[in-house]
Scaffold this motif. Structure first.
Motif, PDB file in Angstrom:
ATOM      1  N   ALA A  55      -9.171  28.790 -30.569  1.00 56.34           N
ATOM      2  CA  ALA A  55      -9.589  27.881 -29.386  1.00 56.34           C
ATOM      3  C   ALA A  55      -9.012  26.300 -29.643  1.00 56.34           C
ATOM      4  O   ALA A  55      -8.549  25.749 -28.901  1.00 56.34           O
ATOM      5  CB  ALA A  55     -11.114  27.431 -29.560  1.00 56.34           C
ATOM      6  N   GLN A  56      -8.621  26.113 -30.875  1.00 52.76           N
ATOM      7  CA  GLN A  56      -7.911  24.696 -31.345  1.00 52.76           C
ATOM      8  C   GLN A  56      -6.431  24.942 -31.074  1.00 52.76           C
ATOM      9  O   GLN A  56      -5.861  23.822 -31.177  1.00 52.76           O
ATOM     10  CB  GLN A  56      -8.205  24.305 -32.857  1.00 52.76           C
ATOM     11  N   SER A  57      -5.920  26.067 -31.453  1.00 55.67           N
ATOM     12  CA  SER A  57      -4.423  26.247 -31.557  1.00 55.67           C
ATOM     13  C   SER A  57      -3.893  26.959 -30.221  1.00 55.67           C
ATOM     14  O   SER A  57      -4.653  27.304 -29.438  1.00 55.67           O
ATOM     15  CB  SER A  57      -3.910  27.132 -32.875  1.00 55.67           C
ATOM     16  N   LYS A  58      -2.722  27.022 -30.372  1.00 53.22           N
ATOM     17  CA  LYS A  58      -2.005  27.464 -29.036  1.00 53.22           C
ATOM     18  C   LYS A  58      -1.530  29.240 -29.118  1.00 53.22           C
ATOM     19  O   LYS A  58      -0.423  29.658 -28.712  1.00 53.22           O
ATOM     20  CB  LYS A  58      -0.759  26.916 -28.321  1.00 53.22           C
ATOM     21  N   PHE A  59      -2.266  29.796 -30.216  1.00 48.87           N
ATOM     22  CA  PHE A  59      -2.005  31.050 -30.455  1.00 48.87           C
ATOM     23  C   PHE A  59      -3.055  32.161 -29.994  1.00 48.87           C
ATOM     24  O   PHE A  59      -4.176  31.766 -29.924  1.00 48.87           O
ATOM     25  CB  PHE A  59      -1.881  31.357 -32.376  1.00 48.87           C
ATOM     26  N   THR A  60      -2.726  33.280 -29.789  1.00 46.32           N
ATOM     27  CA  THR A  60      -3.583  34.183 -29.524  1.00 46.32           C
ATOM     28  C   THR A  60      -4.202  34.827 -30.740  1.00 46.32           C
ATOM     29  O   THR A  60      -3.767  34.720 -31.680  1.00 46.32           O
ATOM     30  CB  THR A  60      -2.842  35.566 -28.521  1.00 46.32           C
ATOM     31  N   LYS A  61      -5.229  35.437 -30.445  1.00 46.33           N
ATOM     32  CA  LYS A  61      -6.028  36.106 -31.597  1.00 46.33           C
ATOM     33  C   LYS A  61      -5.124  36.862 -32.229  1.00 46.33           C
ATOM     34  O   LYS A  61      -5.042  37.087 -33.513  1.00 46.33           O
ATOM     35  CB  LYS A  61      -7.238  36.965 -31.031  1.00 46.33           C
ATOM     36  N   LYS A  62      -4.446  37.875 -31.546  1.00 43.27           N
ATOM     37  CA  LYS A  62      -3.422  38.833 -32.203  1.00 43.27           C
ATOM     38  C   LYS A  62      -2.285  38.118 -33.098  1.00 43.27           C
ATOM     39  O   LYS A  62      -1.967  38.393 -34.462  1.00 43.27           O
ATOM     40  CB  LYS A  62      -2.606  39.859 -31.079  1.00 43.27           C
ATOM     41  N   GLU A  63      -1.740  37.164 -32.659  1.00 45.05           N
ATOM     42  CA  GLU A  63      -0.941  36.218 -33.308  1.00 45.05           C
ATOM     43  C   GLU A  63      -1.485  35.521 -34.548  1.00 45.05           C
ATOM     44  O   GLU A  63      -0.878  35.648 -35.526  1.00 45.05           O
ATOM     45  CB  GLU A  63      -0.410  35.136 -32.270  1.00 45.05           C
ATOM     46  N   LEU A  64      -2.642  35.234 -34.613  1.00 44.88           N
ATOM     47  CA  LEU A  64      -3.183  34.495 -35.607  1.00 44.88           C
ATOM     48  C   LEU A  64      -3.543  35.770 -36.720  1.00 44.88           C
ATOM     49  O   LEU A  64      -3.566  35.334 -37.948  1.00 44.88           O
ATOM     50  CB  LEU A  64      -4.633  33.899 -35.265  1.00 44.88           C
ATOM     51  N   GLN A  65      -3.985  36.824 -36.362  1.00 44.20           N
ATOM     52  CA  GLN A  65      -4.131  37.890 -37.394  1.00 44.20           C
ATOM     53  C   GLN A  65      -2.721  38.100 -38.085  1.00 44.20           C
ATOM     54  O   GLN A  65      -2.929  38.247 -39.306  1.00 44.20           O
ATOM     55  CB  GLN A  65      -4.705  39.188 -36.571  1.00 44.20           C
ATOM     56  N   ILE A  66      -1.831  38.239 -37.256  1.00 47.91           N
ATOM     57  CA  ILE A  66      -0.449  38.542 -38.002  1.00 47.91           C
ATOM     58  C   ILE A  66      -0.077  37.333 -38.701  1.00 47.91           C
ATOM     59  O   ILE A  66       0.298  37.500 -39.853  1.00 47.91           O
ATOM     60  CB  ILE A  66       0.617  38.786 -36.842  1.00 47.91           C
ATOM     61  N   LEU A  67      -0.212  36.081 -38.546  1.00 49.25           N
ATOM     62  CA  LEU A  67      -0.102  34.997 -39.101  1.00 49.25           C
ATOM     63  C   LEU A  67      -1.005  35.051 -40.327  1.00 49.25           C
ATOM     64  O   LEU A  67      -0.349  34.773 -41.584  1.00 49.25           O
ATOM     65  CB  LEU A  67      -0.270  33.702 -38.393  1.00 49.25           C
ATOM     66  N   TYR A  68      -2.253  35.261 -40.193  1.00 47.52           N
ATOM     67  CA  TYR A  68      -2.908  35.446 -41.420  1.00 47.52           C
ATOM     68  C   TYR A  68      -2.659  36.470 -42.561  1.00 47.52           C
ATOM     69  O   TYR A  68      -2.789  36.436 -43.783  1.00 47.52           O
ATOM     70  CB  TYR A  68      -4.397  35.836 -40.885  1.00 47.52           C
ATOM     71  N   ARG A  69      -2.242  37.687 -41.856  1.00 49.16           N
ATOM     72  CA  ARG A  69      -1.816  38.550 -42.884  1.00 49.16           C
ATOM     73  C   ARG A  69      -0.634  38.128 -43.795  1.00 49.16           C
ATOM     74  O   ARG A  69      -0.495  38.284 -45.029  1.00 49.16           O
ATOM     75  CB  ARG A  69      -1.402  39.907 -41.963  1.00 49.16           C
ATOM     76  N   GLY A  70       0.367  37.512 -43.100  1.00 53.07           N
ATOM     77  CA  GLY A  70       1.478  37.276 -43.623  1.00 53.07           C
ATOM     78  C   GLY A  70       1.214  35.966 -44.591  1.00 53.07           C
ATOM     79  O   GLY A  70       1.796  35.815 -45.822  1.00 53.07           O
ATOM     80  N   PHE A  71       0.176  35.036 -44.155  1.00 52.74           N
ATOM     81  CA  PHE A  71      -0.244  34.112 -45.272  1.00 52.74           C
ATOM     82  C   PHE A  71      -0.964  34.722 -46.530  1.00 52.74           C
ATOM     83  O   PHE A  71      -0.648  33.976 -47.559  1.00 52.74           O
ATOM     84  CB  PHE A  71      -1.137  32.875 -44.488  1.00 52.74           C
ATOM     85  N   LYS A  72      -1.767  35.628 -46.147  1.00 52.32           N
ATOM     86  CA  LYS A  72      -2.523  36.016 -47.312  1.00 52.32           C
ATOM     87  C   LYS A  72      -1.519  36.669 -48.119  1.00 52.32           C
ATOM     88  O   LYS A  72      -1.852  36.852 -49.469  1.00 52.32           O
ATOM     89  CB  LYS A  72      -3.577  36.989 -47.091  1.00 52.32           C
ATOM     90  N   ASN A  73      -0.616  37.259 -47.574  1.00 49.56           N
ATOM     91  CA  ASN A  73       0.410  38.208 -48.682  1.00 49.56           C
ATOM     92  C   ASN A  73       0.993  37.341 -49.506  1.00 49.56           C
ATOM     93  O   ASN A  73       1.334  37.412 -50.627  1.00 49.56           O
ATOM     94  CB  ASN A  73       1.389  38.651 -47.443  1.00 49.56           C
ATOM     95  N   GLU A  74       1.731  35.997 -48.964  1.00 44.71           N
ATOM     96  CA  GLU A  74       2.255  34.931 -49.761  1.00 44.71           C
ATOM     97  C   GLU A  74       1.503  34.547 -50.574  1.00 44.71           C
ATOM     98  O   GLU A  74       1.733  33.897 -51.641  1.00 44.71           O
ATOM     99  CB  GLU A  74       3.125  34.159 -48.818  1.00 44.71           C
ATOM    100  N   CYS A  75      -0.102  33.995 -50.058  1.00 43.49           N
ATOM    101  CA  CYS A  75      -0.852  33.220 -50.809  1.00 43.49           C
ATOM    102  C   CYS A  75      -2.134  33.823 -50.769  1.00 43.49           C
ATOM    103  O   CYS A  75      -3.053  33.714 -50.060  1.00 43.49           O
ATOM    104  CB  CYS A  75      -1.060  31.868 -50.090  1.00 43.49           C
ATOM    105  N   PRO A  76      -2.301  34.762 -51.681  1.00 48.54           N
ATOM    106  CA  PRO A  76      -3.567  35.548 -51.839  1.00 48.54           C
ATOM    107  C   PRO A  76      -4.977  34.536 -52.011  1.00 48.54           C
ATOM    108  O   PRO A  76      -5.988  35.064 -51.684  1.00 48.54           O
ATOM    109  CB  PRO A  76      -3.440  36.277 -53.225  1.00 48.54           C
ATOM    110  N   SER A  77      -4.602  33.437 -52.507  1.00 47.15           N
ATOM    111  CA  SER A  77      -5.852  32.743 -52.650  1.00 47.15           C
ATOM    112  C   SER A  77      -6.133  31.921 -51.424  1.00 47.15           C
ATOM    113  O   SER A  77      -7.389  31.090 -51.329  1.00 47.15           O
ATOM    114  CB  SER A  77      -5.581  31.525 -53.771  1.00 47.15           C
ATOM    115  N   GLY A  78      -5.323  32.065 -50.547  1.00 46.10           N
ATOM    116  CA  GLY A  78      -5.826  31.492 -49.094  1.00 46.10           C
ATOM    117  C   GLY A  78      -5.343  29.916 -48.984  1.00 46.10           C
ATOM    118  O   GLY A  78      -5.670  29.350 -48.061  1.00 46.10           O
ATOM    119  N   VAL A  79      -4.871  29.411 -50.005  1.00 45.06           N
ATOM    120  CA  VAL A  79      -4.209  27.910 -49.960  1.00 45.06           C
ATOM    121  C   VAL A  79      -3.092  28.040 -50.629  1.00 45.06           C
ATOM    122  O   VAL A  79      -2.705  28.582 -51.516  1.00 45.06           O
ATOM    123  CB  VAL A  79      -5.257  26.814 -50.649  1.00 45.06           C
ATOM    124  N   VAL A  80      -2.258  26.958 -50.173  1.00 46.11           N
ATOM    125  CA  VAL A  80      -0.667  26.869 -50.691  1.00 46.11           C
ATOM    126  C   VAL A  80      -0.545  25.463 -51.459  1.00 46.11           C
ATOM    127  O   VAL A  80      -1.221  24.591 -50.800  1.00 46.11           O
ATOM    128  CB  VAL A  80       0.423  26.746 -49.526  1.00 46.11           C
TER     129      VAL A  80
END
Length: 197
Positions: free
Chosen positions: A25-50
């Motif tokens: 709702a807040q961003s300009k990404f679709t749910k699918k895009e967010l899921q892909i971004l999330y996977r990439g993010f978790k991959n690089e940063c398992p703790s969920g923060v950088v």
């Protein structure tokens, strides 16, 4: 034994579905895009923060030809909107959303915040110079072989004179946005960060 990390992991996972919907709702990404971004993010940063170190490491992979640490430091501070020393997935997505899909106005607001290093609402010539130098360092010598050492300074002198409309030695957000929108050259140079992110 349960570590803090595990608890954070659980918290992240627990609030993830609502968080993703909220982010959609807040961003300009679709749910699918967010899921892909999330996977990439978790991959690089398992703790969920950088933290800043991780951010610099990730970033240096994109710019092997130069030294991106200083630019990454400024960028990290622009992404870390609540200035708590870490960038969460939410922070990351909101920044990315503006940079990739934002209106010109939103992008310029974001750029202003990046250039306003001490976050006092003004850009000084020194701040602009610090960022420009960082960009030059990051792009590396091979990209700009002809540039002299004082190139960033000349760049900044020109920009700053154009931007500082009332000549009070600082650039406000209104001056910044107005100048960037009026001047193709400034827009292009400022948008270095577009190709950079």
């Amino acid at each position: 034994a349960d570590t803090v990390e595990d608890e954070m992991e659980m918290a992240t996972v627990r609030h993830r579905p609502e968080a993703l919907e909220l982010l959609e709702a807040q961003s300009k990404f679709t749910k699918k895009e967010l899921q892909i971004l999330y996977r990439g993010f978790k991959n690089e940063c398992p703790s969920g923060v950088v933290n800043e170190e991780t951010f610099k490491e990730i970033y240096s992979q994109f710019f092997p030809q130069g030294d991106s640490t200083t630019y990454a430091h400024f960028l990290f501070n622009a992404f870390d909107t609540d200035h708590n020393g870490s960038v969460s997935f939410e922070d990351f997505v909101m920044g990315l959303s503006i940079l990739l899909r934002g209106t010109v106005q939103e992008k310029l607001n974001w750029a202003f915040n990046l250039y306003d290093i001490n976050k006092d609402g003004y850009i000084t010539k020194e701040e602009m110079l610090d960022i420009m130098k960082a960009i030059y360092d990051m792009m590396g010598k091979c990209t700009y072989p002809v540039l002299k050492e004082d190139a960033p300074r000349q760049h900044v002198e020109t920009f700053f004179q154009k931007m500082d409309k009332n000549k009070d030695g600082v650039v406000t957000i209104d001056e910044f946005i107005e100048s960037c929108q009026k001047d193709e050259n400034i827009m292009r140079s400022m948008q270095l960060f577009e190709n950079v992110i």
